[in-house]
Write a protein that holds these residues in place. Sequence first.
Motif, PDB file in Angstrom:
ATOM      1  N   MET A  57    -108.650  71.038 -40.355  1.00  0.00           N
ATOM      2  CA  MET A  57    -107.986  72.303 -40.045  1.00  0.00           C
ATOM      3  C   MET A  57    -106.610  72.035 -39.433  1.00  0.00           C
ATOM      4  SD  MET A  57    -109.110  75.738 -40.012  1.00  0.00           S
ATOM      5  CE  MET A  57    -110.856  75.566 -39.944  1.00  0.00           C
ATOM      6  N   GLN A  58    -106.543  71.054 -38.558  1.00  0.00           N
ATOM      7  CA  GLN A  58    -105.271  70.723 -37.917  1.00  0.00           C
ATOM      8  C   GLN A  58    -104.269  70.206 -38.943  1.00  0.00           C
ATOM      9  OE1 GLN A  58    -105.402  67.692 -34.853  1.00  0.00           O
ATOM     10  NE2 GLN A  58    -103.587  68.555 -33.865  1.00  0.00           N
ATOM     11  N   LEU A  59    -104.733  69.354 -39.833  1.00  0.00           N
ATOM     12  CA  LEU A  59    -103.865  68.818 -40.872  1.00  0.00           C
ATOM     13  C   LEU A  59    -103.361  69.929 -41.797  1.00  0.00           C
ATOM     14  CD1 LEU A  59    -102.673  66.247 -42.148  1.00  0.00           C
ATOM     15  CD2 LEU A  59    -104.754  66.123 -43.550  1.00  0.00           C
ATOM     16  N   ALA A  60    -104.253  70.824 -42.190  1.00  0.00           N
ATOM     17  CA  ALA A  60    -103.897  71.889 -43.138  1.00  0.00           C
ATOM     18  C   ALA A  60    -102.986  72.950 -42.528  1.00  0.00           C
ATOM     19  CB  ALA A  60    -105.161  72.544 -43.687  1.00  0.00           C
ATOM     20  N   THR A  61    -103.161  73.237 -41.248  1.00  0.00           N
ATOM     21  CA  THR A  61    -102.362  74.300 -40.617  1.00  0.00           C
ATOM     22  C   THR A  61    -101.113  73.775 -39.929  1.00  0.00           C
ATOM     23  OG1 THR A  61    -103.547  74.157 -38.504  1.00  0.00           O
ATOM     24  CG2 THR A  61    -104.408  75.721 -40.155  1.00  0.00           C
ATOM     25  N   GLY A  62    -101.146  72.516 -39.496  1.00  0.00           N
ATOM     26  CA  GLY A  62    -100.039  71.975 -38.710  1.00  0.00           C
ATOM     27  C   GLY A  62    -100.054  72.463 -37.266  1.00  0.00           C
ATOM     28  N   ALA A  63    -101.142  73.079 -36.859  1.00  0.00           N
ATOM     29  CA  ALA A  63    -101.240  73.618 -35.494  1.00  0.00           C
ATOM     30  C   ALA A  63    -101.358  72.491 -34.473  1.00  0.00           C
ATOM     31  CB  ALA A  63    -102.463  74.536 -35.378  1.00  0.00           C
ATOM     32  N   PRO A  64    -100.663  72.620 -33.354  1.00  0.00           N
ATOM     33  CA  PRO A  64    -100.882  71.663 -32.267  1.00  0.00           C
ATOM     34  C   PRO A  64    -102.350  71.690 -31.833  1.00  0.00           C
ATOM     35  CG  PRO A  64     -98.942  73.017 -31.843  1.00  0.00           C
ATOM     36  CD  PRO A  64     -99.641  73.614 -33.029  1.00  0.00           C
ATOM     37  N   ARG A  65    -102.858  70.550 -31.408  1.00  0.00           N
ATOM     38  CA  ARG A  65    -104.275  70.392 -31.046  1.00  0.00           C
ATOM     39  C   ARG A  65    -104.757  71.468 -30.072  1.00  0.00           C
ATOM     40  NH1 ARG A  65    -107.822  66.813 -31.949  1.00  0.00           N
ATOM     41  NH2 ARG A  65    -109.535  66.346 -30.558  1.00  0.00           N
ATOM     42  N   GLN A  66    -104.002  71.692 -28.999  1.00  0.00           N
ATOM     43  CA  GLN A  66    -104.421  72.682 -27.990  1.00  0.00           C
ATOM     44  C   GLN A  66    -104.429  74.097 -28.561  1.00  0.00           C
ATOM     45  OE1 GLN A  66    -101.510  71.446 -25.001  1.00  0.00           O
ATOM     46  NE2 GLN A  66    -103.243  71.081 -23.603  1.00  0.00           N
ATOM     47  N   VAL A  67    -103.445  74.413 -29.390  1.00  0.00           N
ATOM     48  CA  VAL A  67    -103.365  75.738 -30.003  1.00  0.00           C
ATOM     49  C   VAL A  67    -104.558  75.946 -30.927  1.00  0.00           C
ATOM     50  CG1 VAL A  67    -102.052  77.192 -31.602  1.00  0.00           C
ATOM     51  CG2 VAL A  67    -100.860  75.924 -29.801  1.00  0.00           C
ATOM     52  N   LEU A  68    -104.827  74.958 -31.773  1.00  0.00           N
ATOM     53  CA  LEU A  68    -105.950  75.073 -32.700  1.00  0.00           C
ATOM     54  C   LEU A  68    -107.267  75.194 -31.950  1.00  0.00           C
ATOM     55  CD1 LEU A  68    -107.072  75.125 -35.533  1.00  0.00           C
ATOM     56  CD2 LEU A  68    -107.042  72.607 -35.514  1.00  0.00           C
ATOM     57  N   SER A  69    -107.444  74.403 -30.925  1.00  0.00           N
ATOM     58  CA  SER A  69    -108.672  74.475 -30.136  1.00  0.00           C
ATOM     59  C   SER A  69    -108.848  75.864 -29.530  1.00  0.00           C
ATOM     60  CB  SER A  69    -108.629  73.414 -29.027  1.00  0.00           C
ATOM     61  OG  SER A  69    -109.802  73.473 -28.258  1.00  0.00           O
ATOM     62  N   ALA A  70    -107.771  76.419 -28.993  1.00  0.00           N
ATOM     63  CA  ALA A  70    -107.839  77.764 -28.400  1.00  0.00           C
ATOM     64  C   ALA A  70    -108.149  78.816 -29.462  1.00  0.00           C
ATOM     65  CB  ALA A  70    -106.522  78.090 -27.693  1.00  0.00           C
ATOM     66  N   ARG A  71    -107.530  78.709 -30.637  1.00  0.00           N
ATOM     67  CA  ARG A  71    -107.770  79.701 -31.696  1.00  0.00           C
ATOM     68  C   ARG A  71    -109.200  79.626 -32.206  1.00  0.00           C
ATOM     69  NH1 ARG A  71    -104.147  80.354 -29.349  1.00  0.00           N
ATOM     70  NH2 ARG A  71    -102.120  81.199 -29.862  1.00  0.00           N
ATOM     71  N   LEU A  72    -109.699  78.419 -32.410  1.00  0.00           N
ATOM     72  CA  LEU A  72    -111.080  78.271 -32.874  1.00  0.00           C
ATOM     73  C   LEU A  72    -112.060  78.823 -31.840  1.00  0.00           C
ATOM     74  CD1 LEU A  72    -110.835  74.741 -34.495  1.00  0.00           C
ATOM     75  CD2 LEU A  72    -111.292  76.894 -35.696  1.00  0.00           C
ATOM     76  N   SER A  73    -111.822  78.512 -30.573  1.00  0.00           N
ATOM     77  CA  SER A  73    -112.691  79.041 -29.511  1.00  0.00           C
ATOM     78  C   SER A  73    -112.676  80.563 -29.503  1.00  0.00           C
ATOM     79  CB  SER A  73    -112.254  78.521 -28.144  1.00  0.00           C
ATOM     80  OG  SER A  73    -112.466  77.135 -28.065  1.00  0.00           O
ATOM     81  N   ARG A  74    -111.507  81.146 -29.643  1.00  0.00           N
ATOM     82  CA  ARG A  74    -111.390  82.608 -29.639  1.00  0.00           C
ATOM     83  C   ARG A  74    -112.103  83.221 -30.843  1.00  0.00           C
ATOM     84  NH1 ARG A  74    -107.692  86.911 -28.152  1.00  0.00           N
ATOM     85  NH2 ARG A  74    -109.024  88.723 -28.461  1.00  0.00           N
ATOM     86  N   LEU A  75    -111.950  82.618 -32.009  1.00  0.00           N
ATOM     87  CA  LEU A  75    -112.600  83.153 -33.204  1.00  0.00           C
ATOM     88  C   LEU A  75    -114.119  83.029 -33.110  1.00  0.00           C
ATOM     89  CD1 LEU A  75    -110.076  81.916 -35.897  1.00  0.00           C
ATOM     90  CD2 LEU A  75    -110.500  84.291 -35.211  1.00  0.00           C
ATOM     91  N   VAL A  76    -114.607  81.989 -32.461  1.00  0.00           N
ATOM     92  CA  VAL A  76    -116.051  81.858 -32.218  1.00  0.00           C
ATOM     93  C   VAL A  76    -116.489  82.921 -31.212  1.00  0.00           C
ATOM     94  CG1 VAL A  76    -117.838  80.374 -31.194  1.00  0.00           C
ATOM     95  CG2 VAL A  76    -116.202  79.415 -32.844  1.00  0.00           C
ATOM     96  N   GLU A  77    -115.738  83.056 -30.137  1.00  0.00           N
ATOM     97  CA  GLU A  77    -116.045  84.050 -29.088  1.00  0.00           C
ATOM     98  C   GLU A  77    -116.072  85.468 -29.650  1.00  0.00           C
ATOM     99  OE1 GLU A  77    -113.321  85.796 -25.584  1.00  0.00           O
ATOM    100  OE2 GLU A  77    -113.702  83.634 -25.439  1.00  0.00           O
TER     101      GLU A  77
END
Length: 179
Positions: free
Chosen positions: A54-74
């Motif tokens: 997901m990080q490779l495909a989006t180019g999202a910084p690690r912390q940003v991606l982690s926060a977005r995934l957590s929010r989408l799960v929440e």
Amino acid sequence: MATYDSHMSEARPGNLPLRMQNCSIERTLGVVGEKWTFLVLREAFAGVRRFADMQLATGAPRQVLSARLSRLVEEGLLRKVPYREPGQRQRDEYRLTQMGLDLYPIMMALMHWGDRYLSGDDGPPVLVTHRGCGAPVEQYFRCADGHEISGPQEVTPLAGPGLRPLAIPGATPGATVSG
């Protein structure tokens, strides 16, 4: 959602208040209305499930991606599914829930809009076709009686059972707008 016409500068009698406390569009944007969230969803719809991919495909910084995934799960759009590669620690994959899958028409509408207005001379970067026959996928709006709707001029927003108007300071009580 209020409806406006080209001559509107003040409230007119109609069906909906100028402002709602509980606008569905506003609440939806509170969950998904951010660039990285849409890119994560794009990849999830494409079958990407693992953080590194997901990080490779989006180019999202690690912390940003982690926060977005957590929010989408929440929020219930993604669910975590544990997996373990041989010799490695357990990790999680992210899979769309039914709530997340229901965003597919929105994602397709965004893509089609971008294809139409932003893709440039070379054309769209991705073509979406029906797996069963190979024909291009199109989107249509139809009313419950089957009439095709070509745009906002053909719809009438009406107050729903859950509407909660928001009082606007200085506005006439009960002020509404219509199209």
